[in-house]
Scaffold this active site. Sequence first.
Site: not given
Ligand SMILES: *Cc1c(COP(=O)(O)O)cnc(C)c1O
Length: 348
Positions: A90, A159, A183
């Site tokens: 990511w 993030d 999530k």
């Molecule tokens: C799932 C995830 C993403 C992507 O998220 P979206 O909402 O699908 O764009 C980005 N960074 C991390 C750490 C993730 O787990």
Amino acid sequence: MLPESILREAQSEFFELSGSGMSLLEMSHRSPLYDEIHEGARARSKSVFEVPDEFEVLFIQGGAMLQFSMVPMNFLADDVSGAYVDSGAWASKALADARMYGEAYAAWDGSDVSPSRMPDQGEVEIRPDTRYLHVTSNETIGGVRMVEWPEVDIPLIGDMSSDYMSRPIPWDRFDLVYGGVQKNLGPAGMAVVFVRRSILEETSKHLGTYLRYDIHADNRSLFNTPPVFTIWMTGKMLSWIESEGGLAEMERRTNQRAAKVYDAIDSSGGYYTNPVAVRDRSLTNVVFNLANAELETRFVAQAAKNDLVNLKGHRSVGGVRASLYNAMPMAGVDALVAFMDDFQAGNV
Ligand SMILES: *Cc1c(COP(=O)(O)O)cnc(C)c1O
């Protein structure tokens, strides 16, 4: 996962909301009834995350991946660059997107590090004129968690998609924190973004309006039609977290769930292995391997027969991955651990 109580509550309210004669999905986003839902979700985001007043909460469509672009678009300029801790899949995507908009570089590169881990203090190299250091608090695919935030003298941007509400966030270190909600907080459809209010004057104004953090902040995330269903469900999830005991309780459960699965791995005599340095093991995505891919396939298939689903590792790395997000009940973890023991006994 979402708690069953929330899914049932939403089902019962879905057809007609609060005697209004219509479903939430049919309602104007400028109506008083929706406004109450919207403001409730905003307020709860701040209280449940224990966010100080200096921060604004934003609901922005496009998930975490739109933030990979919005961060550099809003913060980078000709004379400043963005630093990235390149800790896994990511983080690498975030860095690649930033390079589309300006100068961005890896302040630490973890791609060839084995076992996988996050940087130690002092390994992160910040160049002059760097506006921010971007970190990924939890690498969802690699199962690696940032335990010690890098001690640098520039603001952090994080993030936190896959470990939102699993531990307190050190707000004084951050200018901006974001995460897709699907999530840990609700259904897919948006990111919850926390931004330090004082920096909104400095963000770029030469962007399409939807891409500007200050526009979202000035309009209470009602600049355009928001994803009302996602906000409604996220508000319910935040209320659920609150009623279960809030952040402290979510953190306690996170630690307990992860400890159970790592104990099962570590006490398997090498039957199950985890490829991450012990300090940096993720508490929300526990990845593990068996002796070979064939055995891993059998493990995942047999687990599914026991109602243990979504255990296949990400297609880019294989193996097994147990994602243990906020709504995962302890009974689910206990069932997995019991299955791991049974599978090992039957497949030596
Ligand atoms: C799932 C995830 C993403 C992507 O998220 P979206 O909402 O699908 O764009 C980005 N960074 C991390 C750490 C993730 O787990």
